[in-house]
Design a protein around this motif. Structure first.
Motif, short mmCIF file in Angstrom:
data_model
loop_
_atom_site.label_atom_id
_atom_site.label_comp_id
_atom_site.label_asym_id
_atom_site.label_seq_id
_atom_site.Cartn_x
_atom_site.Cartn_y
_atom_site.Cartn_z
N VAL A 34 -21.40 28.61 26.77
CA VAL A 34 -21.29 27.18 26.51
C VAL A 34 -19.83 26.76 26.27
CG1 VAL A 34 -21.97 25.33 24.94
CG2 VAL A 34 -23.62 27.09 25.58
N TRP A 35 -19.09 27.56 25.56
CA TRP A 35 -17.75 27.20 25.15
C TRP A 35 -16.66 27.67 26.11
CZ3 TRP A 35 -15.24 31.75 24.75
CH2 TRP A 35 -15.98 32.88 24.43
N ALA A 36 -16.99 28.40 27.16
CA ALA A 36 -15.99 29.04 28.01
C ALA A 36 -15.04 28.06 28.68
CB ALA A 36 -16.68 29.90 29.07
N GLU A 37 -15.58 27.01 29.28
CA GLU A 37 -14.72 26.05 29.99
C GLU A 37 -13.78 25.34 29.03
OE1 GLU A 37 -14.96 21.93 32.55
OE2 GLU A 37 -16.82 23.00 32.10
N GLU A 38 -14.29 24.94 27.88
CA GLU A 38 -13.47 24.24 26.90
C GLU A 38 -12.35 25.11 26.36
OE1 GLU A 38 -14.48 23.06 22.49
OE2 GLU A 38 -15.35 21.59 23.88
N VAL A 39 -12.67 26.34 26.00
CA VAL A 39 -11.67 27.25 25.47
C VAL A 39 -10.62 27.59 26.52
CG1 VAL A 39 -11.32 29.60 24.57
CG2 VAL A 39 -13.15 28.17 23.65
N ALA A 40 -11.07 27.83 27.75
CA ALA A 40 -10.12 28.13 28.83
C ALA A 40 -9.19 26.94 29.09
CB ALA A 40 -10.88 28.50 30.10
N ARG A 41 -9.71 25.74 29.03
CA ARG A 41 -8.88 24.55 29.22
C ARG A 41 -7.83 24.43 28.12
NH1 ARG A 41 -12.06 20.37 27.87
NH2 ARG A 41 -13.52 21.00 29.50
N HIS A 42 -8.24 24.69 26.88
CA HIS A 42 -7.32 24.62 25.77
C HIS A 42 -6.26 25.72 25.86
CE1 HIS A 42 -10.72 22.45 23.42
NE2 HIS A 42 -10.15 21.68 24.32
N MET A 43 -6.67 26.89 26.31
CA MET A 43 -5.69 27.96 26.51
C MET A 43 -4.70 27.60 27.60
SD MET A 43 -7.91 31.42 26.30
CE MET A 43 -8.16 32.26 24.77
N MET A 44 -5.18 26.93 28.65
CA MET A 44 -4.29 26.51 29.73
C MET A 44 -3.25 25.50 29.23
SD MET A 44 -3.21 26.78 32.76
CE MET A 44 -4.41 27.63 33.73
N ILE A 45 -3.65 24.63 28.33
CA ILE A 45 -2.71 23.67 27.75
C ILE A 45 -1.62 24.42 26.98
CG2 ILE A 45 -2.47 21.85 25.99
CD1 ILE A 45 -5.34 20.93 26.89
N TRP A 46 -2.01 25.39 26.18
CA TRP A 46 -1.05 26.18 25.43
C TRP A 46 -0.14 26.98 26.37
CZ3 TRP A 46 0.72 26.44 20.56
CH2 TRP A 46 0.03 25.71 19.60
N VAL A 47 -0.70 27.55 27.42
CA VAL A 47 0.10 28.30 28.39
C VAL A 47 1.15 27.40 29.04
CG1 VAL A 47 -0.01 29.44 30.65
CG2 VAL A 47 -1.56 30.15 28.85
N ALA A 48 0.75 26.19 29.41
CA ALA A 48 1.69 25.27 30.06
C ALA A 48 2.86 24.93 29.14
CB ALA A 48 0.95 24.01 30.49
N PHE A 49 2.57 24.62 27.89
CA PHE A 49 3.65 24.22 27.00
C PHE A 49 4.48 25.40 26.52
CE2 PHE A 49 1.31 20.23 26.76
CZ PHE A 49 2.36 19.34 26.81
N LEU A 50 3.87 26.56 26.31
CA LEU A 50 4.64 27.73 25.89
C LEU A 50 5.45 28.30 27.05
CD1 LEU A 50 2.12 29.63 23.59
CD2 LEU A 50 3.98 28.12 22.92
N GLY A 51 4.94 28.18 28.26
CA GLY A 51 5.64 28.71 29.43
C GLY A 51 6.77 27.81 29.91
N ALA A 52 6.75 26.54 29.54
CA ALA A 52 7.78 25.61 30.01
C ALA A 52 9.16 26.00 29.52
CB ALA A 52 7.43 24.18 29.57
N GLY A 53 9.26 26.52 28.31
CA GLY A 53 10.56 26.95 27.78
C GLY A 53 11.12 28.13 28.55
N LEU A 54 10.27 29.09 28.87
CA LEU A 54 10.73 30.24 29.65
C LEU A 54 11.12 29.82 31.06
CD1 LEU A 54 8.35 33.16 28.60
CD2 LEU A 54 10.76 32.84 28.02
N ALA A 55 10.35 28.91 31.64
CA ALA A 55 10.70 28.42 32.98
C ALA A 55 12.05 27.71 32.94
CB ALA A 55 9.62 27.50 33.51
N LEU A 56 12.31 26.94 31.90
CA LEU A 56 13.60 26.28 31.74
C LEU A 56 14.72 27.30 31.60
CD1 LEU A 56 15.24 23.64 31.12
CD2 LEU A 56 14.78 24.12 28.73
N ARG A 57 14.49 28.30 30.81
CA ARG A 57 15.48 29.33 30.54
C ARG A 57 15.94 30.06 31.80
NH1 ARG A 57 16.63 32.20 26.29
NH2 ARG A 57 17.40 34.27 26.55
#
Length: 171
Positions: A43-66
């Motif tokens: 039941v919670w898989a899609e929601e949790v995966a979406r939230h993880m994707m949000i965190w991945v996008a924002f945490l990865g943006a700094g490394l991509a900038l670097r």
């Protein structure tokens, strides 16, 4: 000392991204397998995966900038004199820093305003999901400051044996 802090920050940032991507892949794979073998899904898989994707996008943006993974148009500063190019890059860096500071403050306010809302399937505070924004913008600012000297001087980004600008952009 600053080099050790920088290397530690990059290592932690990478490992958190690796963990989040691995967990997201396991959750989605498990959900697909269960859906097609049993007819039921998590039941919670899609929601949790979406939230993880949000965190991945924002945490990865700094490394991509670097590592120079973000889209950049560098025709202008490549066609002018070295001093003018340095001034243009300093202006770009200043604008980015101000934008990251503004977005950190704005997104922190947004997190504060959503602290009483919760997600549908997992009932966790939605502010936890939105906290990826200020954390990500602070990380982008920190990574920007770490590359500032080299970027202003000659337009270079940090070098890495494991990843280059194009690979960073595909994170």
């Amino acid at each position: 000392m600053l080099d050790r802090i920088e290397k530690g920050l990059v290592a932690i940032n990478r490992w958190v991204l690796i963990f989040l991507l691995l967990a997201m892949a396991i959750i989605i794979f498990s959900n697909v397998v269960l859906r097609y073998t049993t007819g039921d899904s998590i039941v919670w898989a899609e929601e949790v995966a979406r939230h993880m994707m949000i965190w991945v996008a924002f945490l990865g943006a700094g490394l991509a900038l670097r590592f120079g993974g973000h889209v950049a148009i560098d025709n202008l500063h490549r066609s002018v004199s070295t001093r003018t190019a340095q001034l243009l890059r300093a202006l770009v860096l200043l604008c980015l820093a101000l934008f990251f500071i503004f977005m950190t403050i704005s997104s922190s306010d947004y997190v504060w305003r959503t602290r009483f809302q919760s997600t549908a399937a997992t009932d966790i505070p939605i502010s936890f999901v939105y906290a990826a924004m200020p954390v990500g913008f602070v990380l982008m600012l920190v990574h920007l400051l770490f590359i500032a000297r080299g970027y202003i001087a000659d337009g270079s980004y940090k070098e890495s044996n494991e990843i280059d600008g194009e690979a960073a952009g595909s994170l």
